[in-house]
Design an enzyme around this catalytic site. Structure first.
Site, PDB file in Angstrom:
ATOM      1  N   ASN A  46       0.835  -1.190   0.000  1.00  0.00           N
ATOM      2  CA  ASN A  46       0.000   0.000   0.000  1.00  0.00           C
ATOM      3  C   ASN A  46       0.881   1.256   0.000  1.00  0.00           C
ATOM      4  OD1 ASN A  46      -2.691  -1.113   0.139  1.00  0.00           O
ATOM      5  ND2 ASN A  46      -2.244  -1.730   2.239  1.00  0.00           N
TER       6      ASN A  46
ATOM      7  N   ASN B 207     -11.737  -1.492   2.873  1.00  0.00           N
ATOM      8  CA  ASN B 207     -12.037  -0.579   1.783  1.00  0.00           C
ATOM      9  C   ASN B 207     -13.534  -0.279   1.800  1.00  0.00           C
ATOM     10  OD1 ASN B 207      -9.324  -0.705   0.299  1.00  0.00           O
ATOM     11  ND2 ASN B 207      -9.894  -2.861   0.463  1.00  0.00           N
TER      12      ASN B 207
ATOM     13  N   CYS C  75      -4.526  -6.679  -4.833  1.00  0.00           N
ATOM     14  CA  CYS C  75      -4.907  -5.452  -5.533  1.00  0.00           C
ATOM     15  C   CYS C  75      -5.268  -5.828  -6.961  1.00  0.00           C
ATOM     16  CB  CYS C  75      -3.748  -4.453  -5.512  1.00  0.00           C
ATOM     17  SG  CYS C  75      -4.088  -2.926  -6.407  1.00  0.00           S
ATOM     18  N   GLY C  76      -6.527  -5.641  -7.338  1.00  0.00           N
ATOM     19  CA  GLY C  76      -6.993  -6.053  -8.655  1.00  0.00           C
ATOM     20  C   GLY C  76      -6.354  -5.285  -9.790  1.00  0.00           C
TER      21      GLY C  76
ATOM     22  N   GLU D 101      -9.828   3.770  -0.172  1.00  0.00           N
ATOM     23  CA  GLU D 101      -8.949   2.615  -0.014  1.00  0.00           C
ATOM     24  C   GLU D 101      -8.139   2.700   1.269  1.00  0.00           C
ATOM     25  OE1 GLU D 101      -6.794   0.538  -2.967  1.00  0.00           O
ATOM     26  OE2 GLU D 101      -7.662   1.719  -4.601  1.00  0.00           O
ATOM     27  N   ARG D 102      -8.210   1.640   2.060  1.00  0.00           N
ATOM     28  CA  ARG D 102      -7.369   1.571   3.252  1.00  0.00           C
ATOM     29  C   ARG D 102      -5.911   1.417   2.813  1.00  0.00           C
ATOM     30  NH1 ARG D 102      -7.416  -4.572   5.824  1.00  0.00           N
ATOM     31  NH2 ARG D 102      -6.825  -5.623   3.887  1.00  0.00           N
TER      32      ARG D 102
ATOM     33  N   CYS E  41     -10.621   1.141  -8.285  1.00  0.00           N
ATOM     34  CA  CYS E  41     -10.227   0.043  -7.405  1.00  0.00           C
ATOM     35  C   CYS E  41     -10.753  -1.252  -8.014  1.00  0.00           C
ATOM     36  CB  CYS E  41     -10.784   0.235  -5.990  1.00  0.00           C
ATOM     37  SG  CYS E  41     -10.408  -1.118  -4.854  1.00  0.00           S
ATOM     38  N   GLY E  42      -9.849  -2.172  -8.340  1.00  0.00           N
ATOM     39  CA  GLY E  42     -10.249  -3.400  -9.017  1.00  0.00           C
ATOM     40  C   GLY E  42     -11.032  -4.359  -8.144  1.00  0.00           C
ATOM     41  N   THR E  43     -10.509  -4.647  -6.941  1.00  0.00           N
ATOM     42  CA  THR E  43     -11.262  -5.530  -6.043  1.00  0.00           C
ATOM     43  C   THR E  43     -12.542  -4.844  -5.578  1.00  0.00           C
ATOM     44  OG1 THR E  43      -9.914  -4.771  -4.161  1.00  0.00           O
ATOM     45  CG2 THR E  43      -9.242  -6.826  -5.257  1.00  0.00           C
TER      46      THR E  43
END
Length: 274
Positions: A67, A178, A76-77, A196-197, A206-208
């Site tokens: 991160n 998140n 991370c997606g 996002e954390r 953000c992918g996920t």
């Protein structure tokens, strides 16, 4: 002074520093403070996170995601798709358009869709009973990273930084989650914004998170819950661009989850480790 070579990538505005350690056995260890400094928007390279690509005995490569705070993160997606793009475009890749990689002890695979110039990542299956409905508007699930999903009336007026931070470190203390805010505009098109954390602010994509929003949207609409397995697709429009999430769904399990979107190299350079 030690210097690290890097490349800068982004996936729909979600940006990353890529460090390739596959062929260097004497790579200088980078501390969490140095990684944090590298990600700083004003005094460093600037990024939402760092992708460290390492050699693997079981896959094409091993991915360690950090991160922006400098510490190891969960899946991370968009970062994974950018890592896939980097490796597939490396000189030592022999025209392959698919690969496997390991991250946090899990094996993933992804590749390149040439006709669309997009990169994809297959996510782990999600059991429907592991998607928790907290109330009519709020859900929680894990898509490789923990995600809170909240349906809102007006996506533009949400104070993502303030409300997201309160949910992330209040409700989900001490590890955080998140937080995604979303609004369905038309069938299969959803607008979303994510806190996002580890980055501790809103990111452009953000992918996920897009994956979590798509899965929750599917369950939120009870008309789509059927006995047999059915293919489902959602476009998740985020501030930095649109990500597509495809999957197969039944009452018990959501499988073949495919995250699709751009992965673009921005520039390359070297960074002095201070």
């Amino acid at each position: 002074m030690n210097v690290v070579s890097f490349r800068k990538y982004h996936g729909a505005g979600n940006d990353f520093i890529v460090i390739d350690n596959r062929h260097d056995d004497n790579t200088t260890s980078i501390t969490s403070n140095q990684r944090n400094s590298m990600c700083h928007r004003n005094f460093g390279i600037g990024a939402d996170g760092i992708l460290e690509i390492m050699s693997s005995s079981t896959a094409n490569f091993k991915l360690i995601y950090y991160n922006a705070d400098g510490h190891v993160g969960s899946l991370c997606g968009n970062g994974s798709r950018c890592a896939i793009a980097y490796v597939l475009n490396s000189p030592d890749n022999h025209r392959s358009q698919e690969l496997t990689f390991e991250c946090n002890g899990v094996l993933y695979h992804g590749g390149y869709i040439s006709q669309d110039n997009k990169y994809y990542l297959y996510m782990n299956d999600v059991q429907v009973n592991n998607i928790y409905r907290l109330d009519d508007s709020n859900y929680f699930l894990d898509t490789g990273s923990p995600h809170h999903v909240q349906f809102v009336t007006n996506i533009q007026t949400v104070n993502v930084g303030e409300v997201g931070s309160e949910l992330c470190y209040g409700r989900y203390s001490p590890h955080g989650s998140n937080v995604n805010f979303c609004t369905r505009t038309v069938d299969n098109l959803i607008k979303a914004r994510t806190f996002e954390r580890g980055v501790d602010r809103e990111t452009l994509a953000c992918g996920t998170g897009a994956t979590a929003v798509a899965l929750v949207a599917h369950l939120h609409d009870t008309r789509t819950v059927v006995d047999e397995v059915s293919p489902v697709s959602y476009d998740i429009e985020m501030p930095g661009g649109t990500l597509k999430v495809e999957f197969k769904a039944s009452k018990e399990i959501i499988s073949d989850i495919k995250l699709i979107g751009p992965a673009v190299e921005v520039f390359q350079g070297s960074y002095p480790l201070i």
